[in-house]
Design a protein around this motif. Sequence first.
Motif, short mmCIF file in Angstrom:
data_model
loop_
_atom_site.label_atom_id
_atom_site.label_comp_id
_atom_site.label_asym_id
_atom_site.label_seq_id
_atom_site.Cartn_x
_atom_site.Cartn_y
_atom_site.Cartn_z
N TYR A 1 0.85 -1.20 0.00
CA TYR A 1 0.00 0.00 0.00
C TYR A 1 0.88 1.24 0.00
O TYR A 1 1.70 1.44 0.90
CB TYR A 1 -0.90 -0.02 1.23
CG TYR A 1 -2.05 0.97 1.19
CD1 TYR A 1 -3.32 0.56 0.82
CD2 TYR A 1 -1.86 2.31 1.54
CE1 TYR A 1 -4.39 1.45 0.79
CE2 TYR A 1 -2.91 3.21 1.51
CZ TYR A 1 -4.17 2.77 1.13
OH TYR A 1 -5.21 3.66 1.10
N PHE A 2 0.66 2.09 -1.03
CA PHE A 2 1.39 3.36 -1.12
C PHE A 2 0.49 4.48 -0.63
O PHE A 2 -0.58 4.72 -1.19
CB PHE A 2 1.83 3.63 -2.56
CG PHE A 2 2.66 4.87 -2.72
CD1 PHE A 2 4.01 4.87 -2.39
CD2 PHE A 2 2.09 6.06 -3.18
CE1 PHE A 2 4.78 6.02 -2.53
CE2 PHE A 2 2.85 7.21 -3.32
CZ PHE A 2 4.21 7.19 -2.99
N ASP A 3 0.92 5.16 0.42
CA ASP A 3 0.18 6.29 0.99
C ASP A 3 0.65 7.56 0.31
O ASP A 3 1.79 8.01 0.52
CB ASP A 3 0.42 6.35 2.50
CG ASP A 3 -0.46 7.39 3.19
OD1 ASP A 3 -0.49 8.54 2.73
OD2 ASP A 3 -1.11 7.04 4.19
N VAL A 4 -0.22 8.16 -0.53
CA VAL A 4 0.21 9.30 -1.34
C VAL A 4 0.45 10.53 -0.47
O VAL A 4 1.32 11.36 -0.79
CB VAL A 4 -0.82 9.58 -2.45
CG1 VAL A 4 -2.11 10.16 -1.88
CG2 VAL A 4 -0.26 10.48 -3.53
N SER A 5 -0.27 10.68 0.64
CA SER A 5 -0.07 11.85 1.50
C SER A 5 1.28 11.80 2.19
O SER A 5 1.90 12.84 2.44
CB SER A 5 -1.20 11.95 2.54
OG SER A 5 -1.15 10.85 3.44
N GLN A 6 1.77 10.60 2.49
CA GLN A 6 3.07 10.43 3.13
C GLN A 6 4.19 10.23 2.11
O GLN A 6 5.38 10.31 2.45
CB GLN A 6 3.05 9.25 4.09
CG GLN A 6 2.04 9.37 5.21
CD GLN A 6 2.10 8.19 6.16
OE1 GLN A 6 3.18 7.75 6.57
NE2 GLN A 6 0.95 7.64 6.52
N GLY A 7 3.80 9.93 0.86
CA GLY A 7 4.80 9.71 -0.17
C GLY A 7 5.65 8.49 0.07
O GLY A 7 6.84 8.46 -0.30
#
Length: 695
Positions: free
Chosen positions: A364-370
Amino acid sequence: MRHRPWISRGDRRNIARLLVILLVVTLLTPVRPASASAELLVNPGLETVDAGGFPSCWERSGWGDGAYAFEVVHPGRTGANAMQVTLTATGGGDRKAMMLENPSCAPNVTPGHQYDLSTWYTSTTPDTVLTAFRRDVTQGWVCWTDLVSLAPATSWTMASVRTPQIPPGTDQIVWGVTIYGTGVLRTDDYAMADATAPAPGSSCSAGAACTQGSWQVLPVESPARGIHAVVLRTGDVLLVAGSGNSEDMFAAGTFTSAVYHPRTGTFTVVPTPADLFCSGHVQLPDGRVLIMGGNKAYPAADLSHGYEGLRDSYVFDPATATYQRLNDMSAGSWYPSATAMGNGDVIALGGLGEDSSGTVATQYFDVSQGRWLGIGEAHQTWSYWGLYPSMILMQDGRLFYTGSHVFGNGLPGSGASIYDYDAATITPVPGLRNKDQRDQSMSVLLPPAQDQRVLTLGGGNIESNPDAHRLTDIIDLKAASPGYVAGPDLPGGTLTGGVAETAAQGKMYVSAVLLPDGTVFETGGALHNRADPVYEASLYDPVTGVFTPGMAVDPVPRGYHSSAFLLPDGRVMAVGDNPGDGSFDQRVSVYTPPYLFHGARPQILGGVDEQWAYGSSHTVTVDTPIVRASLIRPAAVTHSSDPNQRFVELPMSVNGDDITLNLTSNPNIAPPGWYMLFLLGADGVPSVASWVRVS
């Protein structure tokens, strides 16, 4: 749940009288062009009421436990009556003043046509939306789509919208205004007319191209093997090869990428930091490209290991044409899927890990945390999904595994399933035929995305290596219990040299491209594992459910490691072919569809808003009548797999040359990011795309 009032015998008499009056008026009304067609509603002004005092052919409807009241208020905008809905507490639901779902009241419609709907309203809340239901001849009444949000208005205000094309198998629709936030909504003077323009006379003088389109092979070859193709928000195309399926290049550390510039027909070579051969990739909300995994090792000569997956991850920035390193994934990934979610995050599934075994971790890639979350931070089912499993985001946020994959047999079970990341559950979906011969088939979310129908076409099996088949299967993900049903066979094609061993060859390695006119262009493929190219192309119409065969054929074979994808100018680009002898065809072909031979393109007069918020409306001025508008997500395709490809309908409000485009409020229909905005003229010719960012 809809609430349908009981209709008394007296009400039936009133409705019958209304129908007689309507029939007489219809017979006395001269035939007019579609753009000025007759009123299709019964009791549009709400002046006739039933025994209970509510307008005939209308009903009180909605769901939830909120406090509400329906009233007929006086006077209306015109005449005596208007409908008023007051919602004093939502209770998680809504209320609707809707047309009755019965044959006497619901307006009849024609599949493929579009309709102009309008009503006058006042509202104290922004939480209102014009909602439509449709009657499917096999399923009955089903929710269709939310068409446009209504802004608060203290005085009578007209709301108008043009529907998407009526789906196949639909014979009636009903619609009305939904209120889902506390406030008071009043409506009156409804109207509905067929907006579909009559088919224009053809003025095309391009010969066979008028109906078949045409191909051009570019005079320059790509400096990078076209294994991965991504259409960038700049309009350029990123081609990624990595080692390009060459062990010699891998041993030498020769990893390549190139950017193709359609405006000039030139390429720019890009330094490539790792072997991104058979990685995963997806568009991020800011227009950068997330690339995950790749090739850590080719199979060992002593058979001690097979292909091994990298943990590496990068973003490619179109503004600088450079790769930037991110944190590593939690597991190696060679042939992983990558699906953009409604919040902009990315889920990666499947592929091979660093030890050549199947990757079972959900990454899972969290876009807000990059960053990629740690393996313990993501919800896990510890399931192996295979190689490049096609995972399509559904309107409720779950993922649909279509059964399309790469290499060999599918997974045990039904061949397709619905995956709920939040609940960490997997539900089998029935009906997919020949599930173990869906190797390098392709699946697409059919236009429009709001309809939630998926087409899966073609496929084979590199292990048993039978003749690839011509099967297509279709699923309606809005159904109460979704299941695949048989679609029409692919038209089939001829083998190398133009001579078919038997009629109508099937294909694996097939490409399917969503076009701005709402059709699907399918092209390329081969009959067997890395052998026997099949030359055939057709157009699939989601409205009629029919393939139109005989489209112009790419003169370059397009089998293993090939792709086709939509360019912002409405043409289709095709790259790649890697047959069993190890060669790689680096020629590039461009297809001009028939619609580009049928007249001038629509022009937008003035700038287009670049930033689009969910539920927003945007007005553009055009130089010609427009019949359809859409946002198409740019491609990120490899191995007959682009699960993020989607065509988002933009319902329109038309006022002369001013067209107001209405964006869905559901980010699962249009995940955040950059899209190509296409307008379709009355002659079926699309505009050149404008780029807009949805957020």
